[in-house]
Motif scaffolding. Structure first.
Motif, PDB file in Angstrom:
ATOM      1  N   LEU A   1     105.294  61.666  36.658  1.00  0.00           N
ATOM      2  CA  LEU A   1     104.786  63.105  37.177  1.00  0.00           C
ATOM      3  C   LEU A   1     106.269  63.938  37.302  1.00  0.00           C
ATOM      4  N   ARG A   2     107.332  63.488  37.606  1.00  0.00           N
ATOM      5  CA  ARG A   2     108.695  64.192  37.480  1.00  0.00           C
ATOM      6  C   ARG A   2     109.004  64.816  36.139  1.00  0.00           C
ATOM      7  N   GLU A   3     108.708  63.648  35.145  1.00  0.00           N
ATOM      8  CA  GLU A   3     109.123  64.206  33.841  1.00  0.00           C
ATOM      9  C   GLU A   3     108.179  65.025  33.210  1.00  0.00           C
ATOM     10  N   VAL A   4     106.817  65.095  33.566  1.00  0.00           N
ATOM     11  CA  VAL A   4     105.790  66.036  33.106  1.00  0.00           C
ATOM     12  C   VAL A   4     106.210  67.510  33.714  1.00  0.00           C
ATOM     13  N   ILE A   5     106.341  67.650  34.895  1.00  0.00           N
ATOM     14  CA  ILE A   5     106.788  68.624  35.467  1.00  0.00           C
ATOM     15  C   ILE A   5     108.044  69.427  35.067  1.00  0.00           C
ATOM     16  N   ALA A   6     108.956  68.539  34.549  1.00  0.00           N
ATOM     17  CA  ALA A   6     110.225  69.299  34.264  1.00  0.00           C
ATOM     18  C   ALA A   6     109.660  69.797  32.900  1.00  0.00           C
ATOM     19  N   ARG A   7     108.995  69.094  32.015  1.00  0.00           N
ATOM     20  CA  ARG A   7     108.682  69.754  30.615  1.00  0.00           C
ATOM     21  C   ARG A   7     107.551  70.819  30.545  1.00  0.00           C
ATOM     22  N   LEU A   8     106.992  71.034  31.546  1.00  0.00           N
ATOM     23  CA  LEU A   8     105.809  71.903  31.654  1.00  0.00           C
ATOM     24  C   LEU A   8     106.291  73.356  31.179  1.00  0.00           C
ATOM     25  N   PRO A   9     107.408  74.056  31.811  1.00  0.00           N
ATOM     26  CA  PRO A   9     107.713  75.164  31.565  1.00  0.00           C
ATOM     27  C   PRO A   9     107.751  75.459  30.144  1.00  0.00           C
ATOM     28  N   ASN A  10     107.165  76.602  29.675  1.00  0.00           N
ATOM     29  CA  ASN A  10     107.109  76.793  28.029  1.00  0.00           C
ATOM     30  C   ASN A  10     106.210  75.964  27.346  1.00  0.00           C
ATOM     31  N   THR A  11     105.335  75.210  27.983  1.00  0.00           N
ATOM     32  CA  THR A  11     104.413  74.241  27.164  1.00  0.00           C
ATOM     33  C   THR A  11     103.233  74.792  27.188  1.00  0.00           C
ATOM     34  N   ARG A  12     102.526  74.812  26.144  1.00  0.00           N
ATOM     35  CA  ARG A  12     100.968  75.197  25.992  1.00  0.00           C
ATOM     36  C   ARG A  12     100.303  74.139  25.771  1.00  0.00           C
ATOM     37  N   ALA A  13     100.780  73.090  25.315  1.00  0.00           N
ATOM     38  CA  ALA A  13     100.043  71.759  25.192  1.00  0.00           C
ATOM     39  C   ALA A  13     100.766  70.475  25.458  1.00  0.00           C
ATOM     40  N   LEU A  14     100.096  69.542  26.278  1.00  0.00           N
ATOM     41  CA  LEU A  14     100.385  68.396  26.825  1.00  0.00           C
ATOM     42  C   LEU A  14      99.936  67.311  26.363  1.00  0.00           C
ATOM     43  N   HIS A  15     100.453  66.477  25.420  1.00  0.00           N
ATOM     44  CA  HIS A  15      99.563  65.393  24.839  1.00  0.00           C
ATOM     45  C   HIS A  15     100.093  64.166  25.398  1.00  0.00           C
ATOM     46  N   LEU A  16      99.326  63.493  26.177  1.00  0.00           N
ATOM     47  CA  LEU A  16      99.627  62.036  26.604  1.00  0.00           C
ATOM     48  C   LEU A  16      98.793  61.219  25.977  1.00  0.00           C
ATOM     49  N   ASP A  17      99.742  60.428  24.965  1.00  0.00           N
ATOM     50  CA  ASP A  17      99.290  59.291  24.018  1.00  0.00           C
ATOM     51  C   ASP A  17      99.059  57.970  25.047  1.00  0.00           C
ATOM     52  N   MET A  18      98.050  57.474  25.196  1.00  0.00           N
ATOM     53  CA  MET A  18      97.998  56.182  25.903  1.00  0.00           C
ATOM     54  C   MET A  18      97.363  55.119  25.323  1.00  0.00           C
ATOM     55  N   SER A  19      97.685  54.978  23.847  1.00  0.00           N
ATOM     56  CA  SER A  19      97.279  53.953  23.220  1.00  0.00           C
ATOM     57  C   SER A  19      97.746  52.545  23.496  1.00  0.00           C
ATOM     58  N   THR A  20      99.296  52.487  24.249  1.00  0.00           N
ATOM     59  CA  THR A  20      99.756  51.431  24.740  1.00  0.00           C
ATOM     60  C   THR A  20      99.792  51.226  26.196  1.00  0.00           C
ATOM     61  N   LEU A  21      99.100  52.200  26.864  1.00  0.00           N
ATOM     62  CA  LEU A  21      98.788  51.967  28.427  1.00  0.00           C
ATOM     63  C   LEU A  21      97.996  50.492  28.649  1.00  0.00           C
ATOM     64  N   GLY A  22      98.939  49.880  29.543  1.00  0.00           N
ATOM     65  CA  GLY A  22      98.388  48.634  30.069  1.00  0.00           C
ATOM     66  C   GLY A  22      97.376  48.841  31.166  1.00  0.00           C
ATOM     67  N   PHE A  23      97.935  49.184  32.208  1.00  0.00           N
ATOM     68  CA  PHE A  23      96.831  48.970  33.421  1.00  0.00           C
ATOM     69  C   PHE A  23      97.168  50.485  34.109  1.00  0.00           C
ATOM     70  N   CYS A  24      96.117  51.106  34.644  1.00  0.00           N
ATOM     71  CA  CYS A  24      96.108  52.347  35.646  1.00  0.00           C
ATOM     72  C   CYS A  24      95.818  51.835  36.941  1.00  0.00           C
TER      73      CYS A  24
END
Length: 116
Positions: free
Chosen positions: A35-58
């Motif tokens: 969450l902290r990493e995403v918030i830091a990168r959101l300014p000036n971002t119009r599209a945020l793509h989260l690639d979850m192909s190697t996500l294990g558990f949520c």
């Protein structure tokens, strides 16, 4: 099952988009960092793509974090894309009735959000 730490690999395919590949488990121990990493990168971002192909558990905390990411993306007027979702994540999103909210357009998501 041994928890896997979450690692992120960030790229910027163009000046308005960022893509992050999530590898590992999105849970109580790892979600705040994402969450902290995403918030830091959101300014000036119009599209945020989260690639979850190697996500294990949520877990539920990871789901809560995805919902917070959606809220921050909406506030920044950025489109959130959950890409290559594993079947287990889609199952959690369907059970909790959050699939359309997290994967639909911003307008659709706002229509899905119940008003108090």
């Amino acid at each position: 099952m041994t928890p896997r730490p979450l690692t992120t690999s960030w790229t910027a395919p163009d000046r308005d988009s960022v893509r992050v590949r999530l590898d590992g488990d999105l849970d109580f121990d790892t979600a705040d960092t994402l969450l902290r990493e995403v918030i830091a990168r959101l300014p000036n971002t119009r599209a945020l793509h989260l690639d979850m192909s190697t996500l294990g558990f949520c877990d539920s905390y990871g789901l809560s974090t995805l919902l917070m990411i959606r809220r921050h993306a909406d506030a920044a007027d950025a489109c959130l894309h959950l890409e290559n979702r594993p079947a287990g994540l889609d199952r959690i999103l369907r059970i909790t009735n959050t699939l359309n909210h997290l994967t639909g357009t911003t307008a659709e998501a706002h229509q899905q959000t119940p008003q108090p």
